[in-house]
Design a protein around this motif. Structure first.
Motif, short mmCIF file in Angstrom:
data_model
loop_
_atom_site.label_atom_id
_atom_site.label_comp_id
_atom_site.label_asym_id
_atom_site.label_seq_id
_atom_site.Cartn_x
_atom_site.Cartn_y
_atom_site.Cartn_z
N ARG A 1 62.26 26.42 122.33
CA ARG A 1 62.41 26.82 120.92
C ARG A 1 61.42 26.08 120.03
O ARG A 1 60.83 26.68 119.13
N ALA A 2 61.23 24.78 120.28
CA ALA A 2 60.28 24.00 119.48
C ALA A 2 58.87 24.53 119.69
O ALA A 2 58.07 24.65 118.75
N GLY A 3 58.52 24.90 120.94
CA GLY A 3 57.20 25.47 121.22
C GLY A 3 57.01 26.80 120.51
O GLY A 3 55.94 27.09 119.96
N PHE A 4 58.06 27.62 120.52
CA PHE A 4 57.98 28.91 119.84
C PHE A 4 57.80 28.72 118.33
O PHE A 4 56.95 29.36 117.71
N ILE A 5 58.59 27.82 117.75
CA ILE A 5 58.49 27.55 116.31
C ILE A 5 57.11 26.97 115.98
O ILE A 5 56.50 27.34 114.98
N ALA A 6 56.59 26.10 116.82
CA ALA A 6 55.27 25.52 116.59
C ALA A 6 54.20 26.61 116.66
O ALA A 6 53.26 26.64 115.85
N GLY A 7 54.33 27.53 117.61
CA GLY A 7 53.38 28.65 117.72
C GLY A 7 53.41 29.54 116.50
O GLY A 7 52.37 29.96 115.98
N VAL A 8 54.62 29.84 116.02
CA VAL A 8 54.76 30.68 114.82
C VAL A 8 54.16 29.96 113.62
O VAL A 8 53.43 30.56 112.81
N PHE A 9 54.43 28.66 113.49
CA PHE A 9 53.88 27.89 112.37
C PHE A 9 52.36 27.86 112.44
O PHE A 9 51.68 28.05 111.43
N HIS A 10 51.79 27.66 113.62
CA HIS A 10 50.34 27.61 113.78
C HIS A 10 49.72 28.96 113.41
O HIS A 10 48.70 29.02 112.72
N THR A 11 50.34 30.04 113.86
CA THR A 11 49.84 31.38 113.52
C THR A 11 49.89 31.61 112.02
O THR A 11 48.93 32.13 111.42
N TRP A 12 51.00 31.24 111.38
CA TRP A 12 51.14 31.39 109.92
C TRP A 12 50.06 30.58 109.20
O TRP A 12 49.44 31.06 108.27
N ARG A 13 49.84 29.36 109.66
CA ARG A 13 48.83 28.49 109.04
C ARG A 13 47.44 29.10 109.16
O ARG A 13 46.65 29.08 108.20
N CYS A 14 47.12 29.65 110.32
CA CYS A 14 45.82 30.30 110.50
C CYS A 14 45.67 31.52 109.58
O CYS A 14 44.61 31.73 108.98
N GLU A 15 46.73 32.31 109.46
CA GLU A 15 46.69 33.47 108.57
C GLU A 15 46.47 33.06 107.12
O GLU A 15 45.68 33.68 106.40
N VAL A 16 47.15 32.02 106.68
CA VAL A 16 46.99 31.54 105.31
C VAL A 16 45.56 31.05 105.08
O VAL A 16 44.94 31.35 104.05
N THR A 17 45.02 30.32 106.05
CA THR A 17 43.64 29.84 105.93
C THR A 17 42.67 31.01 105.85
O THR A 17 41.75 31.00 105.02
N LEU A 18 42.87 32.02 106.68
CA LEU A 18 42.01 33.20 106.65
C LEU A 18 42.11 33.93 105.30
O LEU A 18 41.10 34.39 104.76
N LEU A 19 43.30 34.03 104.77
CA LEU A 19 43.47 34.70 103.47
C LEU A 19 42.78 33.93 102.35
O LEU A 19 42.16 34.52 101.47
N LYS A 20 42.88 32.59 102.40
CA LYS A 20 42.20 31.77 101.39
C LYS A 20 40.69 31.95 101.47
O LYS A 20 40.01 32.11 100.45
N VAL A 21 40.15 31.92 102.69
CA VAL A 21 38.71 32.09 102.87
C VAL A 21 38.28 33.49 102.43
O VAL A 21 37.25 33.66 101.77
N ALA A 22 39.07 34.49 102.77
CA ALA A 22 38.74 35.87 102.36
C ALA A 22 38.75 36.00 100.84
O ALA A 22 37.87 36.65 100.27
N ARG A 23 39.71 35.39 100.18
CA ARG A 23 39.77 35.46 98.71
C ARG A 23 38.56 34.75 98.10
O ARG A 23 37.94 35.26 97.18
N ARG A 24 38.21 33.58 98.64
CA ARG A 24 37.06 32.83 98.13
C ARG A 24 35.77 33.63 98.34
O ARG A 24 34.93 33.73 97.46
#
Length: 116
Positions: free
Chosen positions: A22-45
């Motif tokens: 469960r911790a691995g799954f949650i960590a994977g979801v968090f990492h994916t979310w973080r990457c998506e947010v970073t990509l959205l910030k870069v795309a907006r910039r």
């Protein structure tokens, strides 16, 4: 007692494995979310920077287009004025041939004066 310890140990290992999964799954979801947010910030910039440069580029393009149109207009006017001068010279030459030197010059001068 020994059986109870083994059962508790097996239960704890099972719970630990489930917790790790469960911790691995949650960590994977968090990492994916973080990457998506970073990509959205870069795309907006990038989008904002592109819009800024697009305004500069369209301004430069409009400036170049206007200068090209001005040069084209000047060239057309020059060509037409040259064409008109050649036409007047041809008319003067024909008048001189047809009516003699002095009479042809007078007629062409009168014609040019009437056009102004």
């Amino acid at each position: 007692v020994h059986k109870m310890v083994d059962t508790t140990k097996a239960l704890l290992h099972g719970l630990e494995e489930a917790l790790i999964l469960r911790a691995g799954f949650i960590a994977g979801v968090f990492h994916t979310w973080r990457c998506e947010v970073t990509l959205l910030k870069v795309a907006r910039r990038y989008s904002d920077e592109f819009a800024l440069h697009q305004d500069e580029w369209s301004g430069a393009f409009d400036s170049h287009r206007q200068s090209f149109e001005d040069e084209l207009r000047k060239a057309a006017e020059h060509h037409l004025s040259h064409k008109e001068i050649v036409k007047q010279r041809v008319a003067l030459l024909i008048d001189k041939w047809a009516h003699g030197e002095a009479e042809g010059l007078k007629r062409e001068c009168l014609r040019c004066w009437c056009h102004y």
